[in-house]
Design an enzyme around this catalytic site. Structure first.
Site, PDB file in Angstrom:
ATOM      1  N   HIS A 193      -5.550  -3.755  -1.390  1.00 34.46           N
ATOM      2  CA  HIS A 193      -5.399  -2.744  -2.443  1.00 34.46           C
ATOM      3  C   HIS A 193      -5.455  -3.351  -3.841  1.00 34.46           C
ATOM      4  O   HIS A 193      -5.171  -2.668  -4.826  1.00 34.46           O
ATOM      5  CB  HIS A 193      -4.094  -1.971  -2.266  1.00 34.46           C
ATOM      6  CG  HIS A 193      -4.156  -0.933  -1.190  1.00 34.46           C
ATOM      7  ND1 HIS A 193      -4.639   0.338  -1.406  1.00 34.46           N
ATOM      8  CD2 HIS A 193      -3.829  -0.993   0.124  1.00 34.46           C
ATOM      9  CE1 HIS A 193      -4.576   1.024  -0.276  1.00 34.46           C
ATOM     10  NE2 HIS A 193      -4.089   0.242   0.672  1.00 34.46           N
TER      11      HIS A 193
ATOM     12  N   LYS B 180     -11.939   0.020   0.583  1.00 31.46           N
ATOM     13  CA  LYS B 180     -11.108   0.727  -0.400  1.00 31.46           C
ATOM     14  C   LYS B 180     -11.869   0.809  -1.722  1.00 31.46           C
ATOM     15  O   LYS B 180     -12.815   1.572  -1.815  1.00 31.46           O
ATOM     16  CB  LYS B 180      -9.740   0.063  -0.452  1.00 31.46           C
ATOM     17  CG  LYS B 180      -9.010   0.403   0.846  1.00 31.46           C
ATOM     18  CD  LYS B 180      -7.704  -0.269   1.069  1.00 31.46           C
ATOM     19  CE  LYS B 180      -7.136   0.223   2.409  1.00 31.46           C
ATOM     20  NZ  LYS B 180      -6.348  -0.763   3.101  1.00 31.46           N
TER      21      LYS B 180
ATOM     22  N   SER C  19       0.791  -1.225   0.000  1.00 31.27           N
ATOM     23  CA  SER C  19       0.000   0.000   0.000  1.00 31.27           C
ATOM     24  C   SER C  19       0.825   1.277   0.000  1.00 31.27           C
ATOM     25  O   SER C  19       0.339   2.320  -0.407  1.00 31.27           O
ATOM     26  CB  SER C  19      -0.941   0.004   1.199  1.00 31.27           C
ATOM     27  OG  SER C  19      -0.210  -0.161   2.391  1.00 31.27           O
TER      28      SER C  19
HETATM   29  C1  LIG Z   1      -6.133  -1.019   4.461  1.00 30.91           C
HETATM   30  C2  LIG Z   1      -5.587  -2.366   4.670  1.00 30.91           C
HETATM   31  C3  LIG Z   1      -6.114  -3.223   5.630  1.00 30.91           C
HETATM   32  C4  LIG Z   1      -7.212  -2.767   6.571  1.00 30.91           C
HETATM   33  O1  LIG Z   1      -8.444  -2.721   5.965  1.00 30.91           O
HETATM   34  P1  LIG Z   1      -9.641  -1.962   6.719  1.00 30.91           P
HETATM   35  O2  LIG Z   1     -10.840  -2.536   6.096  1.00 30.91           O
HETATM   36  O3  LIG Z   1      -9.451  -0.516   6.475  1.00 30.91           O
HETATM   37  O4  LIG Z   1      -9.529  -2.304   8.166  1.00 30.91           O
HETATM   38  C5  LIG Z   1      -5.619  -4.492   5.738  1.00 30.91           C
HETATM   39  N1  LIG Z   1      -4.610  -4.918   4.950  1.00 30.91           N
HETATM   40  C6  LIG Z   1      -4.037  -4.117   4.029  1.00 30.91           C
HETATM   41  C7  LIG Z   1      -2.941  -4.644   3.174  1.00 30.91           C
HETATM   42  C8  LIG Z   1      -4.508  -2.822   3.855  1.00 30.91           C
HETATM   43  O5  LIG Z   1      -3.947  -2.028   2.947  1.00 30.91           O
END
Ligand SMILES: *Cc1c(COP(=O)(O)O)cnc(C)c1O
Length: 395
Positions: A211, A242, A183
Site C-alpha cells: 500500500h 493496487k 492496510s
Molecule cells: C494486498 C496486499 C498483498 C497482496 O497483494 P496481491 O497482489 O493482491 O496478492 C500483500 N501484502 C500486503 C501488505 C497487501 O496489502
C-alpha cells in the site's frame, strides 16, 4: 441439508451469518473508476485499491492490447523453464530503477511474493520477528518457512528490540518483517527505528510495500523512499494490483537475494508466469509514475480534502497518515448497516469486520483515489453525513 460428514460446515456458515460476519460478494459490471456499476446500480466507488486510477488508464490498456497481439494470451510455462518473456525482464529492470533497488523479481501476486521471499531466507533453525498487524500473506509465508515466529507489538521498535534480545540467541539467523503501510488502519511502520534495531542485532530486513508504492515516497516510490532508507532494507515486497492498477507481485531489493530467489522461490519455480498483457500493462504503469508525479499529487490533495471534511463532520477516522481512511464504527452489525445505507445512497464503501480487522474494531474503509473529482468527494461526504446522523455515528 449436507451429508452428515459435512454438516459442520453448514453450522459454521450459519454462525457466520448469525454474527454478521458472512461475506456477501458484490459484483462489478463496469470499468474500474470513480463511478462503477455494482450489483446493477451506478455508485460512487470509495473502496477499491485503484489509488491512481490506473486500472482503466488508456496507456495501460493500449500496452496490454499490443502485448496480446504480439505475444498471445498464455504464459505457457513457469518462469524458470520457458516462461520468462523479455517483457518480464524489462519490467524487473524498470521497477528496480523506479524503486531505487539493485534488482527485482516479478511474480504472480503480492500474496505469493511473500512466500517467494520468506521461505528461502529462513528455516527451522531461524526466527522471524513479525509485527502484530502484518498482512495475512506475510503470516502465511512465515508459517510456510517453518521458522519460529515471534510477534512484536504493532509498530513498536522497543518491543521488537526486547523480543530480539530474548529470542535471537536461541536461533541461527533472524529476519524482521513488517508491512510498510498497514492496510486496515493506514498508519505506517517506523521503518527507520526498525532498521536501527535490525542493524544492531544483524537481522535480515524485509518490508511489504503493497500500500506504499504509488502512494508514499517521492512520486510514489514507496515506503523506503519515504524514510530515505535506500539500500538499507534487504527485501521490499510489492504488488502491481493496487496503485499500479494491474496484477502481479514484486520482490525487490539486494541483488544477491533476488539472484538467490530466482533459484529457490517456489512460486517462481512451480507456478506459471504472469501473462504478457499484464506484464506490459505493469510496465506502462511504472513508466507513467516515473514520468510524472501528477497522479500521486492529486491522490494526496483528495486525501487531505476528504479527511479534513470527515473529521469536521465528527467521524472517528483513526490514525491513518495515508489515503486509507478507516471510519471507525466498532460494532460489525453497525458497520454493515452503514455500508448498506451508503449503497442505497449511491456510495460503494465496504464494511470490514473480523477476521480482516480485530473483533470490536469494525469499520468502513474508504480508499481515496486520484480518479475522484471534487464533486465526487462532495457527493460521498454528503452521503456519509446523512447516514452517519441517521445511524447515530455522528452528532
Ligand atoms: C494486498 C496486499 C498483498 C497482496 O497483494 P496481491 O497482489 O493482491 O496478492 C500483500 N501484502 C500486503 C501488505 C497487501 O496489502
Amino acid at each position: 441439508m449436507a451429508e452428515p460428514k459435512l454438516a459442520w460446515i453448514e453450522e459454521e456458515l450459519a454462525a457466520l451469518r448469525e454474527s454478521g460476519l458472512f461475506i456477501n460478494l458484490r459484483t462489478i459490471d463496469s470499468p474500474p473508476g470513480a463511478w462503477m456499476m455494482v450489483d446493477g446500480k451506478r455508485v460512487l466507488n470509495l473502496c477499491t485499491n485503484n489509488y491512481l486510477g490506473l486500472a482503466a488508464d488508456p496507456r495501460l490498456k493500449e500496452a496490454a492490447k499490443q502485448a496480446v497481439d504480439a505475444y498471445g494470451v498464455g504464459p505457457t510455462a513457469v518462469r524458470s523453464i520457458a516462461g520468462t518473456l523479455a517483457l518480464h525482464a524489462e519490467l524487473e529492470r524498470e521497477v528496480a530503477e523506479f524503486k531505487g533497488v539493485e534488482d527485482a523479481l516479478y511474480v504472480q501476486a503480492g500474496f505469493v511474493a511473500n512466500q517467494a521471499a520468506i521461505v528461502p531466507l529462513v528455516g527451522r533453525e531461524d526466527v522471524i520477528f513479525s509485527d502484530r498487524l502484518n498482512h495475512a500473506s506475510i503470516i502465511d509465508g512465515a508459517r510456510l518457512s517453518r521458522a519460529k515466529i515471534v510477534v512484536y507489538e504493532h509498530a513498536d521498535p522497543a518491543d521488537l528490540a526486547a523480543k530480539v534480545t530474548e529470542n535471537l540467541p536461541q536461533y541461527r539467523r533472524g529476519l524482521v518483517v513488517t508491512d510498510g503501510v498497514f492496510s486496515m488502519d493506514g498508519d505506517i511502520a517506523p521503518l527507520d527505528e526498525i532498521y536501527a534495531v535490525a542493524e544492531r542485532y544483524g537481522l535480515m530486513t524485509m518490508v511489504d510495500d503493497a500500500h506504499g508504492e504509488g502512494v508514499v515516497g517521492r512520486g510514489g516510490r514507496g515506503i523506503v523512499d519515504h524514510f530515505g532508507l535506500h539500500g538499507k532494507f534487504d527485501v521490499e515486497i510489492g504488488t502491481f494490483s493496487k496503485a499500479f492498477g494491474v496484477v502481479g507481485g514484486i520482490v525487490a531489493g539486494k541483488k544477491v537475494i533476488v539472484d538467490y530467489l530466482r533459484q529457490k522461490a517456489r512460486p517462481f519455480l512451480f507456478s506459471s508466469a504472469v501473462t504478457a498483457a499484464d506484464s506490459a500493462a505493469c510496465l506502462a504503469a511504472v513508466r507513467v509514475l516515473a514520468e510524472s508525479t501528477d497522479l500521486v499529487d492529486r491522490l494526496w490533495q483528495n486525501t487531505r480534502m476528504f479527511k479534513s471534511a470527515m473529521h469536521a463532520l465528527g467521524f472517528d477516522i483513526g490514525n491513518s497518515v495515508t489515503p486509507i481512511t478507516p471510519v471507525m464504527l466498532g460494532d460489525v452489525k453497525l458497520a454493515k448497516a452503514f455500508s448498506q445505507r451508503l449503497f442505497e445512497e449511491g456510495v460503494f464503501a465496504m464494511a470490514l469486520g473480523f477476521p480482516t480487522v480485530p473483533v470490536g474494531l469494525a469499520r468502513i474503509r474508504v480508499m481515496i483515489s486520484a480518479a475522484l473529482t471534487q464533486e465526487d468527494l462532495d457527493f460521498g461526504l454528503r452521503a456519509f453525513e446523512k447516514v452517519g446522523k441517521e445511524l447515530g455515528a455522528i452528532p
